[in-house]
Design a protein around this motif. Structure first.
Motif, PDB file in Angstrom:
ATOM      1  N   GLU A 260      22.643 -47.050 -13.826  1.00 46.49           N
ATOM      2  CA  GLU A 260      22.630 -46.685 -15.230  1.00 46.49           C
ATOM      3  C   GLU A 260      23.851 -47.281 -15.908  1.00 46.49           C
ATOM      4  N   SER A 262      27.297 -48.125 -17.289  1.00 47.73           N
ATOM      5  CA  SER A 262      28.663 -47.688 -17.013  1.00 47.73           C
ATOM      6  C   SER A 262      28.827 -47.049 -15.628  1.00 47.73           C
ATOM      7  N   ALA A 263      27.762 -46.982 -14.838  1.00 45.35           N
ATOM      8  CA  ALA A 263      27.905 -46.419 -13.495  1.00 45.35           C
ATOM      9  C   ALA A 263      28.455 -47.483 -12.559  1.00 45.35           C
ATOM     10  N   VAL A 473      27.299 -51.855 -24.211  1.00 44.25           N
ATOM     11  CA  VAL A 473      27.257 -50.466 -23.759  1.00 44.25           C
ATOM     12  C   VAL A 473      26.038 -50.213 -22.876  1.00 44.25           C
ATOM     13  N   HIS A 477      28.512 -52.107 -16.469  1.00 48.27           N
ATOM     14  CA  HIS A 477      29.165 -51.051 -15.698  1.00 48.27           C
ATOM     15  C   HIS A 477      30.532 -50.744 -16.290  1.00 48.27           C
ATOM     16  N   ARG A 478      31.204 -51.772 -16.773  1.00 47.52           N
ATOM     17  CA  ARG A 478      32.473 -51.600 -17.484  1.00 47.52           C
ATOM     18  C   ARG A 478      32.673 -52.794 -18.397  1.00 47.52           C
ATOM     19  N   GLY A 493      32.095 -45.666 -17.730  1.00 45.32           N
ATOM     20  CA  GLY A 493      31.628 -44.284 -17.664  1.00 45.32           C
ATOM     21  C   GLY A 493      31.423 -43.690 -19.043  1.00 45.32           C
ATOM     22  N   GLY A 494      31.786 -42.435 -19.215  1.00 43.65           N
ATOM     23  CA  GLY A 494      31.592 -41.748 -20.479  1.00 43.65           C
ATOM     24  C   GLY A 494      32.456 -42.277 -21.595  1.00 43.65           C
ATOM     25  N   ARG A 495      33.504 -43.055 -21.265  1.00 45.03           N
ATOM     26  CA  ARG A 495      34.380 -43.615 -22.294  1.00 45.03           C
ATOM     27  C   ARG A 495      33.774 -44.850 -22.941  1.00 45.03           C
ATOM     28  N   THR A 497      31.516 -46.265 -25.127  1.00 38.97           N
ATOM     29  CA  THR A 497      30.633 -46.013 -26.264  1.00 38.97           C
ATOM     30  C   THR A 497      30.904 -47.080 -27.320  1.00 38.97           C
TER      31      THR A 497
END
Length: 514
Positions: A260, A262-263, A473, A477-478, A493-495, A497
């Motif tokens: 998924e 950013s994972a 986004v 993954h990053r 991750g959650g950051r 956006t």
């Protein structure tokens, strides 16, 4: 003002337009949307005179017209800004702005008068290129704005903008939206073609939707159309059912074949691509980063921030003055050709300039890298083998078109899939993507995203630079953020956006970097 009625056009056995009509009225921004291959580009070519319809009519101010080309259309007040850039790279900015005759004084071309006429339009679009710079030296976004400036200098009554923001950063796209509205308020009729549907909903007065060469939503008031209903009209199904191709065994259409957003990557295999202390004068300063096999790493920044220089370094187009670039196996790319033979795929959204040979057949494009660049298949491979191999890649990517047809005859989305097929035929281990979905519609974008995820899941390294924050986004993954040639941090991750990414690109932040 401009009315098209009952337009019909076929390419071989493919129906590009089947009785298409549209009315462009003064003072309105009329959006034309549809999947790639729906017929939008063919309609624009007919309006500009580049293509003759087999049936149907064009009327301007109530009188029948048929233009012999873009120059004749411009003389009648119809200016076209094409999706594919038509700047003359070897000419200066000023020479590009007056292709149909520069202003003269006493029989001689007046550079002073050219600057006087161009300055207000350049200022309105928010660009300030050196007037004597060569167009080919400008960034892609500035060349796109140069095309629009050239059209506005013709003082048209009808302006056709075909994917005008596909290469523009967000701020420039917002400026263009304001300019488009001001032009409509002055009484121009604007035909606005875009795959950014949120942009369409903000800008358009009316919306027409094409699907499979037919009008399925004719000139509806934009205020009465929802985004979901627009996508449903384009695809012929609700948006939730839009699917991308599954390249990996067992993958479901539209599913993320990797992780998924950013994972962590599904199959990390250590640092497969790395930059260590890399400096490229004027572009990068002491940059270090690494990307693992199976990982999609985004590269983000404002224009000139340095993120695109990373792709150039990995692809062998730029040599560091200090530091080291390492590819899988520890090799350093000594040149662009060496990078290709070392398994690096350079995939650009600039299909015309860097992606395809538009006048060549699809099979010639698909096999160009593996045969001509890597020498696979011998000095004179059998054409039948190349054609069969190409057909397999095109079927895998769901390209609509005959393998022997010219690449220039395809829609933008299908052309971009051919660019991918060309590099997949070369069996790369690293994908360097530069705005890979530029100028493609929502359906083709989803398909291309599915392909990239599947390739990452197979263990390839993916480096993605994109002017579309949503794309970064959704896919990465990053994302590593650049400013002034340096890495200023990364988001995951959650950051990760869109608001956080936009803030980091514009204001910087202190964040972890790997």
């Amino acid at each position: 003002m401009l009315v098209a009625s009952g337009l019909v056009k076929h390419y071989g056995g493919v129906t590009a337009l089947d009785g298409v009509g549209i009315t462009l009225a003064a003072g309105e921004v009329h959006a034309l949307v549809g999947e790639n291959g729906a017929g939008k580009s063919t309609l624009v070519k007919i309006i500009s005179g580049a293509v003759r319809p087999e049936d149907g009519t064009l009327e301007l101010d109530g009188a029948p017209v048929r233009f012999a080309g873009a120059r004749q259309a411009a003389a009648r007040g119809v200016a076209i800004v094409s999706q594919e850039l038509t700047t003359y790279d070897d000419l200066t900015v000023l020479e590009n702005l007056f292709p149909y005759g520069a202003p003269r004084r006493r029989g001689l071309v007046s550079t002073r008068e050219m600057r006087r006429l161009a300055r207000p339009v350049l200022d309105e679009l928010g660009i300030d290129p050196p007037p004597h710079a060569r167009a080919g030296e400008l960034p892609l976004a500035d060349r796109q704005l140069l095309e629009i400036c050239r059209a506005l200098l013709l003082e048209p009554r009808v302006l056709v903008l075909d994917e005008p923001t596909s290469a523009l950063p967000r701020a420039a796209a917002a400026r263009l939206a304001d300019v488009t509205w001001r032009l409509a308020e002055r009484g121009l009729a604007v035909l606005y073609i875009s795959h950014f549907l949120e942009e369409v909903m903000r800008i358009a007065t009316r919306v027409t939707v094409l699907r499979d060469g037919r009008v399925v939503l004719p000139g509806a008031e934009a205020a009465d159309v929802s985004l979901d209903s627009l996508v449903t009209a384009m695809l012929g199904r609700p948006p939730a059912r839009a699917a991308g191709p599954a390249l990996s065994p067992g993958a479901e259409p539209g599913a993320r074949t990797g992780a998924e957003p950013s994972a962590a990557p599904r199959r990390p295999g250590g640092a497969a691509v790395s930059l260590t202390g890399v400096t490229i004068p004027g572009r990068l300063r002491d940059v270090s980063l690494a990307a693992a096999a199976g990982e999609i790493v985004g590269l983000a920044g404002l224009q000139g921030a340095g993120h695109l220089a990373v792709l150039d370094a990995v692809c062998g187009r730029a040599r560091p003055s200090s530091g080291a670039v390492r590819l899988p196996g520890g090799r350093a790319p000594r040149s662009a050709r060496h990078a290709v033979t070392s398994g690096v795929a350079s995939i650009s959204g600039d299909r015309k300039g860097r992606g395809l040979m538009l006048d060549k057949a699809l099979w010639e494009n698909v096999t160009a890298v593996s045969w001509l660049g890597q020498g696979r298949g011998g000095f004179l491979p059998r054409r039948s083998r190349l054609v069969d191999r190409s057909r397999g890649h095109l079927e895998r990517l769901r390209v609509r078109g005959d393998v022997r047809a010219s690449a220039g005859d395809l829609s933008g989305g299908n052309q971009q899939k051919v660019v991918l097929a060309k590099w997949l035929d070369a069996a790369p281990s690293v994908l360097a993507l530069d705005d890979p979905t530029r100028g493609v519609d929502v359906g083709a974008r989803a398909e291309l995203h599915g392909i990239v995820r599947a390739l990452a899941a197979e263990g390839k390294v993916v480096l993605l630079a994109s002017s579309d924050l949503a794309e970064l986004v959704e896919l990465c993954h990053r994302v590593v953020v650049f400013q002034h040639g340096r890495v200023v941090g990364s988001l995951a991750g959650g950051r990760l956006t869109e608001p956080a990414l936009s803030l980091a690109m514009n204001a910087g932040f202190a964040g972890p970097v790997r």
